[in-house]
Design a protein around this motif. Structure first.
Motif, short mmCIF file in Angstrom:
data_model
loop_
_atom_site.label_atom_id
_atom_site.label_comp_id
_atom_site.label_asym_id
_atom_site.label_seq_id
_atom_site.Cartn_x
_atom_site.Cartn_y
_atom_site.Cartn_z
N ASP A 43 28.74 -117.88 38.58
CA ASP A 43 29.96 -117.76 39.39
C ASP A 43 30.42 -116.32 39.46
OD1 ASP A 43 30.05 -120.49 39.89
OD2 ASP A 43 31.23 -120.90 38.08
N LYS B 64 28.36 -114.41 41.94
CA LYS B 64 28.75 -114.68 43.32
C LYS B 64 29.98 -113.85 43.71
CE LYS B 64 27.03 -119.45 43.50
NZ LYS B 64 27.43 -120.89 43.61
N LEU B 65 30.92 -113.74 42.78
CA LEU B 65 32.13 -112.97 43.07
C LEU B 65 31.82 -111.48 43.18
CD1 LEU B 65 34.75 -114.79 40.80
CD2 LEU B 65 34.49 -114.95 43.29
N LEU C 166 29.06 -110.17 44.28
CA LEU C 166 28.46 -109.98 45.59
C LEU C 166 29.50 -110.08 46.71
CD1 LEU C 166 25.13 -111.99 45.17
CD2 LEU C 166 25.46 -109.51 45.10
N GLU C 167 30.48 -110.96 46.51
CA GLU C 167 31.54 -111.10 47.51
C GLU C 167 32.35 -109.82 47.62
OE1 GLU C 167 35.52 -113.83 48.41
OE2 GLU C 167 34.02 -114.54 46.96
N VAL C 168 32.70 -109.26 46.47
CA VAL C 168 33.45 -107.99 46.46
C VAL C 168 32.60 -106.88 47.07
CG1 VAL C 168 34.43 -106.20 44.99
CG2 VAL C 168 34.89 -108.60 44.49
N LYS C 169 31.34 -106.85 46.70
CA LYS C 169 30.42 -105.83 47.20
C LYS C 169 30.32 -105.86 48.72
CE LYS C 169 25.76 -104.12 46.11
NZ LYS C 169 24.55 -104.43 45.31
N GLU C 170 30.18 -107.05 49.28
CA GLU C 170 30.08 -107.22 50.73
C GLU C 170 31.40 -106.84 51.41
OE1 GLU C 170 28.86 -111.21 51.38
OE2 GLU C 170 26.87 -110.92 50.48
N LYS C 171 32.50 -107.21 50.77
CA LYS C 171 33.82 -106.91 51.34
C LYS C 171 34.06 -105.41 51.39
CE LYS C 171 38.61 -108.49 50.99
NZ LYS C 171 38.58 -109.21 52.28
N GLU D 89 27.71 -102.56 40.62
CA GLU D 89 28.01 -103.94 40.23
C GLU D 89 28.65 -104.05 38.85
OE1 GLU D 89 24.71 -106.52 40.85
OE2 GLU D 89 24.51 -106.02 42.98
N VAL E 17 39.49 -111.90 43.83
CA VAL E 17 38.72 -110.95 44.63
C VAL E 17 39.60 -109.91 45.30
CG1 VAL E 17 37.26 -110.70 46.68
CG2 VAL E 17 36.76 -112.48 45.00
N GLU E 18 40.67 -110.34 45.97
CA GLU E 18 41.52 -109.40 46.69
C GLU E 18 42.15 -108.38 45.76
OE1 GLU E 18 41.82 -109.00 49.85
OE2 GLU E 18 40.57 -110.71 50.39
#
Length: 209
Positions: free
Chosen positions: A40, A43-44, A46-51, A69, A83-84
């Protein structure tokens, strides 16, 4: 007097804002530790990285950059995996490092204050395999030393200590030598930097090298 960095501080120098007081034999101020299943958390990350790539493309990449990372995971832990919140604080950290020019710091750049010997990283790790940052308070004279150089020296020494972290280790030990400390050595600005590094302050009289 000892200072300990917590929560995998290999990279950022930004203050966590949520603290909790824990009653122990020595009074401590510590940052809460938050854990998540590795899958989990991945996944977070990668989400931050993409954002960051989409919304803050101009930020640098590489070590201490928007795609680091390890640093992303640190900020996710610090922000309880929101994330935000992690993105907001991470972007501020990266921008601050750019503006302060952390990567360009060297002892030559701050030689006037570095040569006083008031702050240095010990050659050896402590018994818990932590890098040791030593501050000799009696050699600090804020009225006679350039405050900008003092600040740069502070950041440089923390970076140097963090750079000596062994694999898998997440703490450094800071020891303040208060012998001979007097009014001329008192510096409120330096004291206020404690939360900036995201640190634990404690009266650890048994800190051992």
């Amino acid at each position: 007097m000892a200072l300990r960095l917590c929560q995998n501080l290999r990279h950022p120098l930004v203050p966590p804002t949520n603290f909790s007081m824990k009653a122990t034999r020595t009074r401590k101020l510590s940052v809460m530790n938050y854990t998540l299943d590795p899958k989990d958390s991945r996944k977070l990350v990668l989400e931050v990285k993409e954002k960051l790539e989409k919304e803050y493309h101009s930020l640098p990449v590489g070590k201490n950059g928007r795609d680091d990372e390890d640093m992303i995971l640190w900020f996710l832990k610090d922000r309880k995996f929101y994330v935000e919140d992690a993105v907001s604080k991470l972007t501020k950290a990266i921008k601050w490092r750019q503006e302060f020019k952390v990567s360009e710091l060297s002892e030559e750049l701050v030689k006037n204050v570095a040569q006083t010997g008031k702050a240095y990283v010990h050659d050896f790790l402590d018994v818990n395999d932590r890098p040791v940052l030593i501050v000799v308070a009696s050699k600090h004279f804020p009225a006679m030393q350039d405050p900008a150089e003092n600040e740069k020296l502070c950041v440089l020494m923390i970076e140097k200590a963090l750079g000596k972290l062994p694999a898998g280790k997440e703490e450094i030990l800071g020891i303040f030598d208060l012998r001979g400390f007097g009014n001329l050595n008192l510096d409120i600005c330096v004291v206020s930097l404690a939360p900036v590094a995201g640190i634990i302050l404690s009266n650890e009289s048994n800190a051992t090298l």
